[in-house]
Design an enzyme around this catalytic site. Structure first.
Site, mmCIF file in Angstrom:
data_model
loop_
_atom_site.group_PDB
_atom_site.id
_atom_site.type_symbol
_atom_site.label_atom_id
_atom_site.label_comp_id
_atom_site.label_asym_id
_atom_site.label_seq_id
_atom_site.Cartn_x
_atom_site.Cartn_y
_atom_site.Cartn_z
ATOM 1 N N ASP A 49 0.846 -1.170 0.099
ATOM 2 C CA ASP A 49 0.009 -0.005 -0.075
ATOM 3 C C ASP A 49 0.926 1.164 -0.207
ATOM 4 O OD1 ASP A 49 0.953 -0.173 2.475
ATOM 5 O OD2 ASP A 49 -1.022 0.048 3.554
ATOM 6 N N SER A 50 2.305 1.166 0.110
ATOM 7 C CA SER A 50 3.207 2.387 -0.293
ATOM 8 C C SER A 50 2.838 2.663 -1.521
ATOM 9 C CB SER A 50 4.688 1.713 -0.061
ATOM 10 O OG SER A 50 4.991 0.769 -0.860
ATOM 11 N N ASP A 88 -1.385 -6.089 -0.170
ATOM 12 C CA ASP A 88 -1.450 -5.391 0.897
ATOM 13 C C ASP A 88 -2.972 -5.338 1.239
ATOM 14 O OD1 ASP A 88 0.519 -5.070 3.021
ATOM 15 O OD2 ASP A 88 1.221 -3.140 2.156
ATOM 16 N N LYS A 118 -1.208 -9.565 2.830
ATOM 17 C CA LYS A 118 -0.402 -8.828 4.108
ATOM 18 C C LYS A 118 -1.346 -7.931 4.775
ATOM 19 C CE LYS A 118 3.277 -5.799 3.761
ATOM 20 N NZ LYS A 118 2.785 -4.951 4.341
ATOM 21 N N GLU A 120 -1.055 -5.496 8.726
ATOM 22 C CA GLU A 120 -0.444 -4.971 9.731
ATOM 23 C C GLU A 120 -0.737 -5.120 11.223
ATOM 24 O OE1 GLU A 120 0.422 -0.657 9.224
ATOM 25 O OE2 GLU A 120 1.324 -1.145 7.096
ATOM 26 N N GLU A 187 9.621 -4.299 10.207
ATOM 27 C CA GLU A 187 9.618 -3.134 9.641
ATOM 28 C C GLU A 187 10.312 -2.062 10.636
ATOM 29 O OE1 GLU A 187 6.833 -1.190 6.840
ATOM 30 O OE2 GLU A 187 8.247 0.655 6.847
HETATM 31 O O1 KIV Z 1 3.517 -0.909 1.690
HETATM 32 C C1 KIV Z 1 4.841 -1.499 1.428
HETATM 33 O O2 KIV Z 1 5.387 -1.358 0.283
HETATM 34 C C2 KIV Z 1 5.069 -2.342 2.575
HETATM 35 C C3 KIV Z 1 6.772 -2.563 2.571
HETATM 36 C C4 KIV Z 1 7.333 -1.509 3.165
HETATM 37 C C5 KIV Z 1 6.988 -3.871 3.430
HETATM 38 O O3 KIV Z 1 4.634 -2.945 3.553
#
Ligand code: KIV
Length: 269
Positions: A49-50, A88, A118, A120, A187
């Site tokens: 989600d970055s 994510d 994924k 968090e 992280e």
């Molecule tokens: O969103 C993302 O790119 C991430 C990585 C930094 C692990 O969660």
């Protein structure tokens, strides 16, 4: 007669079985073109989600909608054939309850064709992780610096600087491992804590700004390519694509302006 050999994607059990073995290589990717390049070298690719910050100019990942993750997830699946694709779950799509998380994770998997999601959170997400895994959704966990909670954490701060805080992170790691996550991203965590957690749990740890002793590493592709003006301190920059793109655009603009841009006879030879 030719025989077509179908290359199979890496699976969740294959990634999980790399605990303590050959380090796991991973990068983020958000679209088909870069994903096809990354696919040659990465064991798994994260549609992180970055992308909200990197691709869409958002200030944090908090505003990323589910549909955007699905759109980029589809592109990455289309562009790849070997790596496991992990997508994510964005903020607000899984925290409320295990059943909300299941509904949204199932949507991500059905619409993108990815192999895992994924999310968090440590201890607080353990019940949800078990709920998803028991219903066929492989989960990668993410603890330490969790960007979706940056408002609570007061920014993007390295975790574990005071040794008294280690216990909570160790408990998070154990909780997601015991809940059934197949791996966990660590992280922004001080090196000795990440190394300690890696020794303590049975699933592979994937470090980002953590420790070389993790079972694998991940970086945001655009960071390591030198595409972003600002990158976190821990990122080794392997390319200089930002300046290279600027040079190309500048040259193009100059050629258009002084009419030295190639005409049809030169272009369509
Ligand atoms: O969103 C993302 O790119 C991430 C990585 C930094 C692990 O969660």
């Amino acid at each position: 007669m030719s025989k077509q050999v179908k290359i199979r994607r890496n699976t969740v059990p294959q990634i999980a079985s790399r605990k303590g073995g050959e380090p796991i290589v991973s990068l983020t990717s958000y679209h088909a073109h870069t994903a096809a390049i990354v696919d040659k070298y990465a064991d798994f690719i994260l549609v992180g989600d970055s992308l909200g910050m990197v691709m869409h100019g958002m200030e944090s990942t908090v505003g990323v909608p589910l549909d955007l993750m699905i759109m980029h997830g589809k592109a990455v699946v289309r562009g790849t054939e070997k790596a496991l694709i992990v997508v994510d779950m964005p903020f607000g799509t899984y925290e409320e309850s295990p059943s909300v998380a299941f509904r949204n994770a199932a949507k991500i998997m059905k619409e993108t064709g990815c192999g895992a999601v994924k999310l968090e959170g440590g201890k607080r997400m353990a019940e949800t992780i078990t709920f998803l895994v028991e219903r066929g959704i492989p989960v990668m966990a993410h603890i330490g610096l969790t960007p979706q909670s940056s408002h609570v954490m007061g920014g993007f701060k390295t975790q574990g600087r005071e040794e008294e805080s280690w216990k909570a992170h160790e408990e998070d790691a154990r909780a997601v491992s015991e809940a059934g996550a197949f791996s966990v991203v660590l992280e922004g965590m001080v090196e000795p804590l990440a190394a300690k957690i890696t020794k303590q749990i049975d699933i592979p740890t994937i470090g980002i700004g953590a420790s070389a002793d993790c079972d694998g590493q991940i970086l945001v592709l655009e960071d390591m390519l030198g595409l972003n003006e600002w990158t976190p301190k821990f990122v080794k920059v392997y390319g200089d694509l930002g300046p290279a793109i600027e040079r190309a655009v500048e040259q193009y603009a100059e050629e258009v302006k002084d009419r030295s841009f190639p005409g049809e006879d030169e272009v369509y030879r």
